[in-house]
Design an enzyme around this catalytic site. Structure first.
Site, PDB file in Angstrom:
ATOM      1  CG  LEU A 103      -2.002  -1.060   1.170  1.00  0.00           C
ATOM      2  CD1 LEU A 103      -2.702  -1.192   2.505  1.00  0.00           C
ATOM      3  CD2 LEU A 103      -3.020  -0.760   0.077  1.00  0.00           C
ATOM      4  N   GLY A 104       0.671   2.076  -0.983  1.00  0.00           N
ATOM      5  CA  GLY A 104       1.401   3.343  -1.068  1.00  0.00           C
ATOM      6  C   GLY A 104       0.435   4.481  -0.862  1.00  0.00           C
ATOM      7  CB  SER A 105       0.354   7.491  -0.277  1.00  0.00           C
ATOM      8  OG  SER A 105       0.129   8.854  -0.445  1.00  0.00           O
ATOM      9  CB  SER A 106      -2.699   9.844  -4.204  1.00  0.00           C
ATOM     10  OG  SER A 106      -2.925  10.609  -3.047  1.00  0.00           O
ATOM     11  CB  CYS A 107       1.852  11.920  -1.610  1.00  0.00           C
ATOM     12  SG  CYS A 107       2.754  10.682  -0.699  1.00  0.00           S
ATOM     13  CE1 TYR A 141       4.084   7.537   4.425  1.00  0.00           C
ATOM     14  CE2 TYR A 141       2.864   8.452   2.578  1.00  0.00           C
ATOM     15  CZ  TYR A 141       2.957   7.561   3.614  1.00  0.00           C
ATOM     16  OH  TYR A 141       1.937   6.679   3.844  1.00  0.00           O
ATOM     17  CE  LYS A 171       3.840   4.250   2.118  1.00  0.00           C
ATOM     18  NZ  LYS A 171       3.500   2.920   2.647  1.00  0.00           N
ATOM     19  CB  THR A 227      -7.361   8.902  -3.024  1.00  0.00           C
ATOM     20  OG1 THR A 227      -7.313  10.299  -2.978  1.00  0.00           O
ATOM     21  CG2 THR A 227      -8.667   8.394  -2.426  1.00  0.00           C
ATOM     22  CG  HIS A 244      -3.879  12.215   6.801  1.00  0.00           C
ATOM     23  ND1 HIS A 244      -3.762  10.899   7.191  1.00  0.00           N
ATOM     24  CD2 HIS A 244      -2.769  12.488   6.080  1.00  0.00           C
ATOM     25  CE1 HIS A 244      -2.635  10.401   6.708  1.00  0.00           C
ATOM     26  NE2 HIS A 244      -2.011  11.336   6.035  1.00  0.00           N
ATOM     27  NE  ARG A 249      -4.714  17.373  -0.980  1.00  0.00           N
ATOM     28  CZ  ARG A 249      -4.169  18.362  -1.696  1.00  0.00           C
ATOM     29  NH1 ARG A 249      -4.728  18.743  -2.832  1.00  0.00           N
ATOM     30  NH2 ARG A 249      -3.078  18.965  -1.281  1.00  0.00           N
TER      31      ARG A 249
HETATM   32  N1  LIG Z   1      -4.242   7.218   6.109  1.00  0.00           N
HETATM   33  C1  LIG Z   1      -4.295   7.574   4.830  1.00  0.00           C
HETATM   34  O1  LIG Z   1      -4.950   8.560   4.444  1.00  0.00           O
HETATM   35  C2  LIG Z   1      -3.598   6.769   3.787  1.00  0.00           C
HETATM   36  C3  LIG Z   1      -3.757   7.155   2.457  1.00  0.00           C
HETATM   37  C4  LIG Z   1      -3.134   6.442   1.486  1.00  0.00           C
HETATM   38  C5  LIG Z   1      -2.365   5.368   1.840  1.00  0.00           C
HETATM   39  N2  LIG Z   1      -2.211   4.976   3.118  1.00  0.00           N
HETATM   40  C6  LIG Z   1      -1.346   3.855   3.401  1.00  0.00           C
HETATM   41  O2  LIG Z   1      -1.949   2.876   4.232  1.00  0.00           O
HETATM   42  C7  LIG Z   1      -0.944   2.300   5.074  1.00  0.00           C
HETATM   43  C8  LIG Z   1      -1.394   2.335   6.533  1.00  0.00           C
HETATM   44  O3  LIG Z   1      -1.777   3.630   6.924  1.00  0.00           O
HETATM   45  P1  LIG Z   1      -2.691   3.916   8.208  1.00  0.00           P
HETATM   46  O4  LIG Z   1      -3.386   5.184   7.928  1.00  0.00           O
HETATM   47  O5  LIG Z   1      -3.430   2.699   8.594  1.00  0.00           O
HETATM   48  O6  LIG Z   1      -1.591   4.231   9.321  1.00  0.00           O
HETATM   49  P2  LIG Z   1      -1.656   3.990  10.898  1.00  0.00           P
HETATM   50  O7  LIG Z   1      -3.039   3.997  11.391  1.00  0.00           O
HETATM   51  O8  LIG Z   1      -0.671   4.953  11.492  1.00  0.00           O
HETATM   52  O9  LIG Z   1      -1.091   2.528  11.065  1.00  0.00           O
HETATM   53  C9  LIG Z   1       0.212   2.242  10.777  1.00  0.00           C
HETATM   54  C10 LIG Z   1       0.525   0.841  11.238  1.00  0.00           C
HETATM   55  O10 LIG Z   1       1.899   0.614  10.964  1.00  0.00           O
HETATM   56  C11 LIG Z   1       2.460  -0.042  12.068  1.00  0.00           C
HETATM   57  N3  LIG Z   1       3.867   0.307  12.191  1.00  0.00           N
HETATM   58  C12 LIG Z   1       4.431   1.541  12.083  1.00  0.00           C
HETATM   59  N4  LIG Z   1       5.758   1.453  12.324  1.00  0.00           N
HETATM   60  C13 LIG Z   1       6.016   0.127  12.574  1.00  0.00           C
HETATM   61  C14 LIG Z   1       7.178  -0.601  12.888  1.00  0.00           C
HETATM   62  N5  LIG Z   1       8.365   0.012  12.996  1.00  0.00           N
HETATM   63  N6  LIG Z   1       7.069  -1.930  13.097  1.00  0.00           N
HETATM   64  C15 LIG Z   1       5.870  -2.553  13.001  1.00  0.00           C
HETATM   65  N7  LIG Z   1       4.733  -1.938  12.686  1.00  0.00           N
HETATM   66  C16 LIG Z   1       4.810  -0.601  12.482  1.00  0.00           C
HETATM   67  C17 LIG Z   1       1.699   0.427  13.284  1.00  0.00           C
HETATM   68  O11 LIG Z   1       1.769  -0.581  14.258  1.00  0.00           O
HETATM   69  P3  LIG Z   1       1.450  -0.333  15.849  1.00  0.00           P
HETATM   70  O12 LIG Z   1       0.091   0.279  15.902  1.00  0.00           O
HETATM   71  O13 LIG Z   1       1.498  -1.681  16.447  1.00  0.00           O
HETATM   72  O14 LIG Z   1       2.518   0.606  16.350  1.00  0.00           O
HETATM   73  C18 LIG Z   1       0.298   0.611  12.714  1.00  0.00           C
HETATM   74  O15 LIG Z   1      -0.443  -0.560  12.884  1.00  0.00           O
HETATM   75  C19 LIG Z   1       0.332   3.084   4.813  1.00  0.00           C
HETATM   76  O16 LIG Z   1       1.154   2.358   3.938  1.00  0.00           O
HETATM   77  C20 LIG Z   1      -0.113   4.326   4.136  1.00  0.00           C
HETATM   78  O17 LIG Z   1       0.841   4.804   3.217  1.00  0.00           O
HETATM   79  C21 LIG Z   1      -2.815   5.660   4.115  1.00  0.00           C
END
Ligand SMILES: NC(=O)c1ccc[n+]([C@@H]2O[C@H](COP(=O)([O-])OP(=O)(O)OC[C@H]3O[C@@H](n4cnc5c(N)ncnc54)[C@H](OP(=O)(O)O)[C@@H]3O)[C@@H](O)[C@H]2O)c1
Length: 332
Positions: free
Chosen positions: A106-110, A137, A141, A165, A180, A225
């Protein structure tokens, strides 16, 4: 792949990972594996390799990352670049060495160039400079996308990269220092409900009615957005898991966008805030527009189904039921 296949969801505790976990359970997948960052620090190469040797997952979904909004990205470039590369490198390389056949990154639109034509097509990757506030970031990605592409090209394994996105939904990060835009607005409007306006002009002239305190939002409100409800993304991940993809990179979104100002008015209406909105234009806006072209994913057979208004209502409901449990994110 069947319902008993062992599926490791890295980052299963996060907003995205937990939504994927729930979606897989709903589809009756029975052999799910997850580890918190305390149990398995994905930055630690040796620990990750040992975990793969022991657990032998058949499918890996990488939803683990150091994630944050525009301020956190801008203020903490090193962890956003380095930790994300460490996490994904360890997961991708260990999956490759353990002969995992299906890997979803999973990446991101950025990852797309700041001034790429809109809507963003997958083919625009690496055609121009990135948005400077989140280039750290984005570069991490992009290396993840390319690593998956290299494995697909050289070894023919079904390593696929999904670029969602902006996401929002249950278990979002509502910490104003790192969140965000959408969850930050929900929290700000909600907190302003309990503060009546102290401005003379904010006191309504009509008897018995007083405006809520004003809410200050970052930037000018003009950027456009797109937002995807996280449970829709989770369904897209299940779809990717169950179908063999012919290429590496697929955008995942709704294909529709709105201005940040329009978003603010929608959230204000849902939360029931009646006060003034102040736009702090000294804060950065980021990319002027970021809309995904989702035609590749639509042609593959998947489409988002939750409207923005419904998704925000569900998210606000979750927020109300879970206040006091927000992650306060600490960045070293
Ligand atoms: N949020 C958005 O708007 C968005 C948009 C596009 C793409 N994404 C993508 O979706 C993915 C997840 O995003 P999210 O929003 O779910 O983020 P999140 O809620 O912050 O969750 C991130 C997860 O990564 C784990 N993590 C971080 N550092 C770690 C490490 N060193 N070792 C093991 N686990 C680690 C955390 O584990 P713990 O909780 O156990 O610490 C947490 O479960 C990312 O790849 C992001 O690029 C997100």
């Amino acid at each position: 792949m069947n319902k008993k296949s062992k599926i490791y969801i890295a980052g299963h505790n996060g907003m995205v990972g937990s939504a994927i976990w729930r979606a897989l359970e709903k589809e009756d997948y029975k052999n799910l594996v997850g580890k918190t960052s305390k149990e398995l620090d994905l930055r630690n190469q040796q620990a990750v390799q040992e975990f793969f040797s022991k657990e032998k997952p058949e499918v890996v979904i990488d939803a683990a990352a150091r994630v944050g909004g525009i301020l956190a990205n801008n203020d903490y470039p090193y962890p956003f670049l380095m930790e994300n590369m460490q996490i994904q490198n360890n997961l991708i390389d260990s999956s490759h060495k353990a002969d995992v056949q299906k890997f979803i990154f999973l990446g991101s639109s950025c990852i797309y160039p700041k001034l790429a034509p809109q809507p963003l097509k997958e083919e625009y990757l690496l055609t121009g400079p990135l948005e400077p506030t989140n280039e750290w970031y984005a570069i991490a990605k992009i290396t993840g996308v390319k690593a998956c592409e290299a494995i697909r090209k050289q070894y023919g394994k079904d390593f696929v990269s999904l670029m969602p996105t902006n996401l929002y939904g249950p278990f979002d990060n509502f910490d104003l220092k790192t969140s965000h835009v959408l969850p930050a607005m929900i929290r700000k409007f909600h907190e302003a409900l309990s503060m009546l306006s102290t401005l003379e002009t904010g006191v309504d002239k009509f008897e018995g009615s007083v405006d809520h305190a004003p809410v200050t939002l970052l930037g000018s409100g003009t950027p456009m957005r797109e937002f995807l409800y996280v449970e829709d993304l989770a369904e897209a991940v299940v779809f990717a898991l169950e179908n063999k993809f012919t290429e590496n990179l697929y955008n995942v979104g709704t294909g529709e966008d709105l201005t940040i100002r329009e978003l603010a008015l929608l959230i204000q209406k849902i939360v029931g805030h009646t006060g003034e909105i102040i736009w702090d234009s000294t804060k950065p806006d980021g990319t002027p527009r970021k809309l995904m072209d989702v035609s590749k994913m639509t042609s593959a057979g998947w489409k988002a189904k939750t409207t923005l208004e419904d998704g925000i209502r569900k998210t606000y409901q979750w927020f109300l039921e879970n206040q006091g449990e927000f992650k306060e994110v600490k960045i070293d």
